[in-house]
Scaffold this motif. Structure first.
Motif, PDB file in Angstrom:
ATOM      1  N   VAL A  32       0.852  -1.196   0.000  1.00 37.77           N
ATOM      2  CA  VAL A  32       0.000   0.000   0.000  1.00 37.77           C
ATOM      3  C   VAL A  32       0.885   1.243   0.000  1.00 37.77           C
ATOM      4  N   VAL A  33       0.560   2.186  -0.876  1.00 37.75           N
ATOM      5  CA  VAL A  33       1.294   3.452  -0.967  1.00 37.75           C
ATOM      6  C   VAL A  33       0.492   4.543  -0.232  1.00 37.75           C
ATOM      7  N   ILE A  34       1.174   5.212   0.697  1.00 37.35           N
ATOM      8  CA  ILE A  34       0.539   6.261   1.503  1.00 37.35           C
ATOM      9  C   ILE A  34       1.052   7.642   1.051  1.00 37.35           C
ATOM     10  N   THR A  35       0.101   8.584   0.917  1.00 32.55           N
ATOM     11  CA  THR A  35       0.457   9.964   0.582  1.00 32.55           C
ATOM     12  C   THR A  35      -0.114  10.914   1.657  1.00 32.55           C
ATOM     13  N   VAL A  36       0.521  12.057   1.766  1.00 32.87           N
ATOM     14  CA  VAL A  36       0.040  13.112   2.675  1.00 32.87           C
ATOM     15  C   VAL A  36      -0.196  14.364   1.836  1.00 32.87           C
ATOM     16  N   PHE A  37      -1.453  14.748   1.738  1.00 30.18           N
ATOM     17  CA  PHE A  37      -1.854  15.892   0.932  1.00 30.18           C
ATOM     18  C   PHE A  37      -1.321  15.786  -0.507  1.00 30.18           C
ATOM     19  N   GLY A  38      -1.402  14.547  -1.031  1.00 27.51           N
ATOM     20  CA  GLY A  38      -1.014  14.298  -2.420  1.00 27.51           C
ATOM     21  C   GLY A  38       0.437  13.975  -2.640  1.00 27.51           C
ATOM     22  N   LYS A  39       1.262  14.051  -1.611  1.00 24.78           N
ATOM     23  CA  LYS A  39       2.685  13.777  -1.738  1.00 24.78           C
ATOM     24  C   LYS A  39       3.014  12.427  -1.122  1.00 24.78           C
ATOM     25  N   TYR A  40       3.939  11.693  -1.810  1.00 19.25           N
ATOM     26  CA  TYR A  40       4.326  10.373  -1.311  1.00 19.25           C
ATOM     27  C   TYR A  40       4.893  10.491   0.089  1.00 19.25           C
ATOM     28  N   ARG A  41       4.442   9.566   0.972  1.00 17.71           N
ATOM     29  CA  ARG A  41       4.921   9.565   2.359  1.00 17.71           C
ATOM     30  C   ARG A  41       5.663   8.269   2.700  1.00 17.71           C
ATOM     31  N   ARG A  42       5.017   7.134   2.490  1.00 20.44           N
ATOM     32  CA  ARG A  42       5.628   5.859   2.850  1.00 20.44           C
ATOM     33  C   ARG A  42       4.814   4.718   2.267  1.00 20.44           C
ATOM     34  N   ILE A  43       5.291   3.459   2.522  1.00 19.22           N
ATOM     35  CA  ILE A  43       4.564   2.271   2.069  1.00 19.22           C
ATOM     36  C   ILE A  43       4.191   1.427   3.279  1.00 19.22           C
ATOM     37  N   LEU A  44       3.115   0.659   3.097  1.00 22.22           N
ATOM     38  CA  LEU A  44       2.664  -0.267   4.136  1.00 22.22           C
ATOM     39  C   LEU A  44       2.829  -1.682   3.625  1.00 22.22           C
ATOM     40  N   THR A  45       3.449  -2.519   4.436  1.00 21.72           N
ATOM     41  CA  THR A  45       3.681  -3.918   4.055  1.00 21.72           C
ATOM     42  C   THR A  45       2.525  -4.784   4.553  1.00 21.72           C
ATOM     43  N   PRO A  46       2.452  -6.054   4.099  1.00 21.01           N
ATOM     44  CA  PRO A  46       1.353  -6.924   4.506  1.00 21.01           C
ATOM     45  C   PRO A  46       1.247  -7.067   6.023  1.00 21.01           C
ATOM     46  N   GLY A  47       0.002  -7.066   6.516  1.00 21.97           N
ATOM     47  CA  GLY A  47      -0.263  -7.174   7.949  1.00 21.97           C
ATOM     48  C   GLY A  47      -1.082  -5.984   8.437  1.00 21.97           C
ATOM     49  N   LEU A  48      -1.151  -5.795   9.754  1.00 22.70           N
ATOM     50  CA  LEU A  48      -1.886  -4.694  10.367  1.00 22.70           C
ATOM     51  C   LEU A  48      -0.960  -3.484  10.495  1.00 22.70           C
ATOM     52  N   ASN A  49      -1.399  -2.359   9.932  1.00 26.34           N
ATOM     53  CA  ASN A  49      -0.590  -1.140   9.933  1.00 26.34           C
ATOM     54  C   ASN A  49      -1.417   0.028  10.507  1.00 26.34           C
ATOM     55  N   PHE A  50      -0.703   1.059  10.958  1.00 25.97           N
ATOM     56  CA  PHE A  50      -1.349   2.258  11.501  1.00 25.97           C
ATOM     57  C   PHE A  50      -1.022   3.453  10.607  1.00 25.97           C
ATOM     58  N   LYS A  51      -2.045   4.284  10.355  1.00 25.89           N
ATOM     59  CA  LYS A  51      -1.834   5.520   9.613  1.00 25.89           C
ATOM     60  C   LYS A  51      -2.522   6.669  10.369  1.00 25.89           C
ATOM     61  N   ILE A  52      -1.995   7.855  10.110  1.00 25.93           N
ATOM     62  CA  ILE A  52      -2.548   9.026  10.789  1.00 25.93           C
ATOM     63  C   ILE A  52      -3.902   9.373  10.178  1.00 25.93           C
ATOM     64  N   PRO A  53      -4.945   9.379  10.964  1.00 25.29           N
ATOM     65  CA  PRO A  53      -6.275   9.647  10.414  1.00 25.29           C
ATOM     66  C   PRO A  53      -6.371  11.053   9.827  1.00 25.29           C
ATOM     67  N   LEU A  54      -7.132  11.174   8.761  1.00 29.42           N
ATOM     68  CA  LEU A  54      -7.461  12.426   8.094  1.00 29.42           C
ATOM     69  C   LEU A  54      -6.262  13.121   7.452  1.00 29.42           C
ATOM     70  N   ILE A  55      -5.063  12.611   7.696  1.00 31.15           N
ATOM     71  CA  ILE A  55      -3.863  13.218   7.108  1.00 31.15           C
ATOM     72  C   ILE A  55      -3.232  12.279   6.079  1.00 31.15           C
ATOM     73  N   GLU A  56      -2.973  11.061   6.485  1.00 31.18           N
ATOM     74  CA  GLU A  56      -2.398  10.077   5.560  1.00 31.18           C
ATOM     75  C   GLU A  56      -3.530   9.377   4.806  1.00 31.18           C
ATOM     76  N   ASN A  57      -3.363   9.299   3.505  1.00 33.15           N
ATOM     77  CA  ASN A  57      -4.366   8.662   2.647  1.00 33.15           C
ATOM     78  C   ASN A  57      -3.740   7.504   1.862  1.00 33.15           C
ATOM     79  N   ILE A  58      -4.552   6.502   1.554  1.00 32.98           N
ATOM     80  CA  ILE A  58      -4.110   5.376   0.732  1.00 32.98           C
ATOM     81  C   ILE A  58      -4.204   5.806  -0.737  1.00 32.98           C
ATOM     82  N   TYR A  59      -3.015   5.899  -1.383  1.00 32.68           N
ATOM     83  CA  TYR A  59      -2.977   6.333  -2.782  1.00 32.68           C
ATOM     84  C   TYR A  59      -3.279   5.175  -3.726  1.00 32.68           C
ATOM     85  N   SER A  60      -2.646   4.042  -3.493  1.00 25.92           N
ATOM     86  CA  SER A  60      -2.865   2.869  -4.355  1.00 25.92           C
ATOM     87  C   SER A  60      -2.443   1.603  -3.631  1.00 25.92           C
TER      88      SER A  60
END
Length: 313
Positions: A32-60
């Protein structure tokens, strides 16, 4: 009080939604690719992950599993023959490195554009290779075509974040007219090969037969030569034994003061007896006069003297 309670319930509900949206479950084989306000932030690997609500979005969500696509396209050979290909393309994400995942996520607008670019690149590489070959060479260059495509595409696909796993050319066909002519060429070559094999087999058969006949003639000639030699040796031994017997008989008769011509007369009469006993319908004419008998006796005595002299020498 009632308004405050309602607002409290709304805030609690909103808080629950925020908390639950903070946890992301990523399936195996997916990044999973995570973006913050449209800019690349980080990736999430398989399993249970945490993201910052309302700020970090799942891009793809990017699948790192092998994917396949079937291709059907046409190419033209150096001698202007149409070639029709049916192929299967197997590809995958190059690796799970962050830079690779960024390329996969942001190089193309969407999956459809990626597939279009990938397919057109493969087709173009094969068409460029086939354009330098004659139609009679294409069918036997299947492996060369695959290797050529991989060499051409490896660098390009790596820049996109992908790797070409395999390219299988499942079917290569030509126009009906060319297929018929190729079948005729194959059939004529098979007939030619069969005729050559038959000719070689016939030549070998005749050669072996001639060798066998020659060996048989040699063996027969050698056997005849040995038989003749043995017959000659037998006759010579017979004559030698007869001469020895006659010599011994003559010596005994001379010792007894008897005429040795009696031996020749006895041999002559024994010969006549042998002819009469063993003949099978043959007629032998003998001159029974006293003159003929004396002449025969003299000849046999002369032969005996000649043989005796030869033995002494």
């Amino acid at each position: 009080m009632e308004v405050t309670t309602v607002l409290g319930y709304i805030l609690l509900f909103f808080l629950i939604i925020v908390i639950f949206s903070s946890f992301v479950t990523v399936k195996q084989g997916t990044i999973v690719v995570i973006t913050v306000f449209g800019k690349y932030r980080r990736i999430l690997t398989p399993g249970l992950n945490f993201k910052i609500p309302l700020i970090e979005n799942i891009y793809s969500k990017i699948s790192i599993q092998n994917r396949s696509v079937e291709l059907e396209f046409q190419a033209v050979t150096y001698d202007q023959a149409n070639v029709y290909f049916k192929a299967m393309l197997l590809y995958s994400v190059l690796n799970q490195a962050e830079e690779t995942i960024k390329n996969v996520a942001f190089k193309f607008v969407d999956e459809r554009n990626l597939m279009q670019a990938l397919i057109r690149t493969v087709e173009g590489s094969i068409r460029a290779f086939v354009a330098t070959k004659k139609q009679s060479e294409v069918l036997i260059l299947r492996r060369d075509i695959v290797e050529h495509v991989k060499e051409q595409l490896d660098a390009i696909l790596e820049s996109w974040g992908y790797h070409l796993q395999d390219l299988q050319l499942n079917d290569i066909t030509f126009d009906d007219v060319i297929m018929k002519s190729m079948s005729q060429v194959v059939a004529s070559n098979n007939l030619k090969a069969a005729a050559e094999n038959e000719g070689q087999a016939l030549l070998i058969t005749k050669t072996k037969a001639a060798e066998a006949d020659g060996n048989a003639i040699k063996i027969s000639a050698e056997a005849e030569r040995q038989a003749a030699q043995l017959r000659g040796q037998g006759i010579a031994l017979f004559r030698e034994e007869v001469a020895k017997g006659m010599t011994m008989a003559a010596k005994e008769m001379q010792t007894a003061n008897m005429d040795t011509s009696v031996i020749l007369f006895t041999m002559w009469t024994e010969s006549i007896k042998h002819f009469s006993e063993n003949s099978k319908g043959n007629v032998i004419f003998l001159d029974g006069s006293s003159d003929a008998m004396q002449r025969t006796m003299k000849e046999m005595m002369s032969l005996n003297l000649l043989h005796t002299d030869a033995v002494k020498k």
